[in-house]
Design a protein around this motif. Structure first.
Motif, mmCIF file in Angstrom:
data_model
loop_
_atom_site.group_PDB
_atom_site.id
_atom_site.type_symbol
_atom_site.label_atom_id
_atom_site.label_comp_id
_atom_site.label_asym_id
_atom_site.label_seq_id
_atom_site.Cartn_x
_atom_site.Cartn_y
_atom_site.Cartn_z
ATOM 1 N N LEU A 114 0.626 -1.688 -0.243
ATOM 2 C CA LEU A 114 -0.371 -0.108 0.113
ATOM 3 C C LEU A 114 1.358 1.436 -0.007
ATOM 4 C CD1 LEU A 114 -2.820 -1.157 2.593
ATOM 5 C CD2 LEU A 114 -2.881 -0.991 0.181
ATOM 6 N N LEU A 115 1.595 1.567 0.594
ATOM 7 C CA LEU A 115 2.789 2.364 0.308
ATOM 8 C C LEU A 115 3.242 2.645 -0.254
ATOM 9 C CD1 LEU A 115 4.633 2.034 4.414
ATOM 10 C CD2 LEU A 115 3.181 4.251 3.343
ATOM 11 N N ALA A 116 3.897 1.540 -1.559
ATOM 12 C CA ALA A 116 5.006 1.561 -2.623
ATOM 13 C C ALA A 116 3.730 2.191 -3.756
ATOM 14 C CB ALA A 116 5.367 0.406 -3.250
ATOM 15 N N LEU A 117 2.503 1.514 -3.602
ATOM 16 C CA LEU A 117 1.600 2.261 -4.530
ATOM 17 C C LEU A 117 0.943 3.349 -4.494
ATOM 18 C CD1 LEU A 117 -0.347 0.937 -5.893
ATOM 19 C CD2 LEU A 117 -2.472 0.716 -4.331
ATOM 20 N N ASN A 118 1.154 4.081 -3.086
ATOM 21 C CA ASN A 118 0.728 5.526 -2.658
ATOM 22 C C ASN A 118 2.244 6.350 -3.189
ATOM 23 O OD1 ASN A 118 -0.935 7.538 -1.148
ATOM 24 N ND2 ASN A 118 0.680 7.699 -0.161
ATOM 25 N N LEU A 119 3.557 5.908 -3.474
ATOM 26 C CA LEU A 119 4.857 6.481 -3.869
ATOM 27 C C LEU A 119 4.129 6.592 -5.072
ATOM 28 C CD1 LEU A 119 7.083 7.574 -2.704
ATOM 29 C CD2 LEU A 119 7.771 5.633 -3.007
#
Length: 366
Positions: free
Chosen positions: A258-263
């Motif tokens: 989720l963090l990587a997707l957001n970034l």
């Protein structure tokens, strides 16, 4: 020539890269256990520094020295269990091979066991015992935290449940053995949590010395091991400890995804599909690293094997992802389940698939 066995006391010494300590430790045991029929069992996890070879060199002239060289198996707890079950001596002690445990305390520990104690524990925390120079401030905090948590859950009060220095009647380990988790570092804790009734415990003070050579077996991972051990006991061993670790890493992987997707979407401005694939790759890589470091650290991949394992892990998880999408889509299109339930079923299937294939292909015991 030394007197022949049978031994009254067996001292089990799990070791890894401790060749330099073998002879000094044997000499110290000779002094400390004068007048007692003893044997020392060095259990070596195939150390590259020749620890087993050094122990065998001593054994050629001293029948009291025994060696178990384990190939393809790693782990402090399992080494201790194998050593303890390999003797016929009525009393068995466990101590580290790094000279931090004070062998001079062994006669008092033996006397306590002969006097009726089931387990005599070498304690740094009772009157007369100290941690001395043995632990850094950070490792002391880890040890104290683990000790505090263990005391809340133990059937009998113990001041130093994280101790790796203890002595017991062999009958006690024979009773506990079938129920042991035998994974991780804290074998004493495992024994205490595996006995059917609370044992009689004696605590003998000793001074924890600075380490001489070899590799430390305690780090922050011990607390994770410890949590896993308690979960294993809570579930009564119904769920494999490794599976719990694998699933826990999977939860961390979702957060990383989720963090990587957001970034990728907000920071870099990728399309959703490209961002989703990128995030999936990042999460898989994080999962692989965590599993290799934690879940499968007794069969940890290194060198060229690490890269082969990573590629295989990508393939395994990729197939798992396709299965997830396929199963959940089928459940929704056939109106067997709503999208939430279908999504959960797909995710559960993926975790089981990834775990089963990772255990048999990626991190198979060599």
């Amino acid at each position: 020539m030394h007197h022949a066995l049978p031994a009254h006391l067996a001292v089990v010494i799990p070791c890894y890269n401790e060749a330099a300590n073998v002879a000094p430790l044997a000499a110290r045991l000779d002094v400390a256990l004068a007048g007692i029929a003893w044997e020392a069992i060095f259990v070596d996890d195939d150390s590259p520094d020749g620890t087993a070879h050094e122990a065998r060199r001593l054994a050629e002239t001293d029948p009291r020295i025994r060696v178990i060289r384990r190939v393809g198996r790693r782990g402090l707890s399992s080494a201790c269990v194998e050593g303890m079950l390999a003797t016929s001596a009525p009393y068995v002690a466990v101590m580290d091979g790094d000279l931090q445990h004070d062998e001079a305390a062994l006669p008092a520990m033996l006397a306590a066991a002969e006097d009726g104690a089931d387990i005599a524990i070498g304690s740094r925390h009772v009157e007369g015992g100290t941690v001395g120079q043995g632990l850094s401030a950070a490792r002391r905090k880890v040890s104290d935290l683990g000790g505090w948590a263990a005391r809340l859950l133990l059937p009998a009060p113990v001041s130093d449940p994280m101790s790796g220095f203890f002595l017991l009647r062999r009958a006690v380990i024979e009773t506990a053995a079938p129920r042991l988790t035998a994974r991780g570092f804290k074998i004493l804790l495992d024994i205490l949590l595996s006995l059917p009734s609370p044992p009689r415990i004696a605590e003998i003070p000793y001074v924890f010395r600075a380490r001489q050579a070899g590799e430390s077996k305690l780090d922050a991972l011990v607390l994770l091991d410890f949590a896993g051990l308690l979960l294993d006991k809570r579930f009564g061993g119904a769920v494999p400890l490794r599976f719990l670790g694998f699933a826990l890493v999977g939860v961390v992987g979702v957060l990383v995804h989720l963090l990587a997707l957001n970034l990728a979407v907000r920071g870099i401005g990728l399309s959703f599909t490209a961002a989703q694939w990128s995030a999936t790759l990042v999460a898989m890589t994080a999962n692989f690293w965590l599993n290799n470091t934690l879940t499968y650290r007794d069969v940890r991949l290194r060198g060229a094997g690490l890269w082969r394992g990573l590629l295989l892990f990508y393939v395994v998880c990729g197939l798992g992802a396709f299965a997830n999408v396929g199963i959940s889509s089928l459940l929704v299109s056939d109106q067997v389940a709503g999208w939430r339930l279908a999504g959960a079923a797909g995710a559960a299937l993926t975790v089981v698939w990834n775990y089963a294939v990772s255990s048999t292909l990626v991190w198979r015991a060599r």
